[in-house]
Design an enzyme around this catalytic site. Structure first.
Site, short mmCIF file in Angstrom:
data_model
loop_
_atom_site.label_atom_id
_atom_site.label_comp_id
_atom_site.label_asym_id
_atom_site.label_seq_id
_atom_site.Cartn_x
_atom_site.Cartn_y
_atom_site.Cartn_z
N SER A 259 1.33 4.19 -3.05
CA SER A 259 1.13 5.63 -2.86
C SER A 259 2.36 6.43 -3.25
CB SER A 259 0.74 5.92 -1.41
OG SER A 259 1.81 5.71 -0.51
N LYS A 260 3.54 5.91 -2.91
CA LYS A 260 4.76 6.65 -3.20
C LYS A 260 5.13 6.58 -4.69
CE LYS A 260 5.66 8.40 0.83
NZ LYS A 260 5.62 9.87 1.03
N ALA B 279 0.83 -1.20 0.00
CA ALA B 279 0.00 0.00 0.00
C ALA B 279 0.86 1.26 0.00
CB ALA B 279 -0.92 0.00 1.22
N TYR B 280 1.92 1.23 0.79
CA TYR B 280 2.81 2.39 0.89
C TYR B 280 3.52 2.64 -0.43
CZ TYR B 280 6.38 5.40 3.07
OH TYR B 280 7.20 6.45 3.42
N VAL B 281 4.03 1.57 -1.04
CA VAL B 281 4.74 1.72 -2.31
C VAL B 281 3.79 2.19 -3.41
CG1 VAL B 281 5.83 0.39 -4.16
CG2 VAL B 281 6.67 0.18 -1.83
#
Length: 246
Positions: free
Chosen positions: A157-158, A153-155
């Protein structure tokens, strides 16, 4: 004798971790720093006090980076009180770790509201306001490249944030304003270290060829270069500041 014009830097998420290191470094480099925070009033006040104690200039302003009205109001205040905006560093972000199979979708929505919508809102406002000679810097993560499990999820978004800033750099053609991204590797912040055993921390420190964790000051130094006079020819780039991780 004339004095140099005041240079204004806005740092979102500027009261903690890497954001705080960026705030203090830019203040040391002569910027008046606007320390943006979402809720950490005490941490923001402490960051401002640290800057002022070292002879710098700073003020704390609360605003949710995903709220376009709050961000616009913050920058309106900066322009009214200080005459303009020269640098915007978007350091605010949210982290939620889980396998993709088990990711809670409400947590995903909250993360993407801050990391994707927030990046878009801050970049949009910066595009309207940055003065000639200015700079926009977004923060990403080297996990975009290393692709560590539980960071899906973090990747996501980034990766979106990196793409946005690369397009922003092209859309600012003719403005003499740069736009870049800094993507840190493992960095010894309170957020990163929380919940990890010493064994896990030691193992992560061995991953880069330099065999240590990054320090917030390492990332702040890269940002300072990009927004300073020596970084003017770097534009539309993602710089992976990670000690040599592949």
């Amino acid at each position: 004798m004339s004095t140099a014009p005041e240079r204004i830097a806005v740092v979102t998420g500027g009261s903690r971790g890497i954001g705080r290191a960026i705030s203090t470094r830019l203040a040391a480099d002569g910027f008046t720093v606007v320390v943006n925070h979402a809720s950490g009033t005490d941490a923001a006040a402490a960051t401002v006090a640290e800057i002022e104690g070292a002879g710098g200039r700073a003020l704390a302003v609360q605003a949710d980076v995903a709220d376009e009205h709050a961000v616009a109001a913050m920058l309106d205040r900066v322009e009214t009180d200080h005459g303009g905006v020269d640098v915007v560093v978007h350091s605010a972000g949210r982290l939620a770790l889980s396998t993709i199979a088990d990711q809670d979708l409400e947590a995903l929505d909250a993360l993407h509201r801050t990391n994707i919508r927030g990046t878009f809102v801050v970049a949009q406002q910066a595009a309207h306001r940055l003065r000639a000679g200015g700079a926009f810097v977004g923060l990403s993560t080297s996990v975009v490249g290393t692709q560590v499990p539980t960071y899906g999820a973090y990747v996501a978004s980034k990766s979106a944030a990196e793409g946005m800033v690369m397009i922003l750099a092209k859309e600012l053609r003719g403005r003499d304003v740069t736009a870049n991204v800094v993507a840190p590797g493992p960095t010894a912040t309170e957020l990163f270290l929380d919940g990890k055993t010493q064994e896990q921390i030691d193992a992560l420190a061995k991953v880069p060829p330099l065999e240590r964790l990054g320090r917030p000051e390492d990332i702040a130094g890269v940002v300072a270069f990009l927004v300073g006079p020596d970084g003017r020819w770097v534009n539309g780039q993602t710089i992976r500041a990670n000690g040599g991780m592949v």
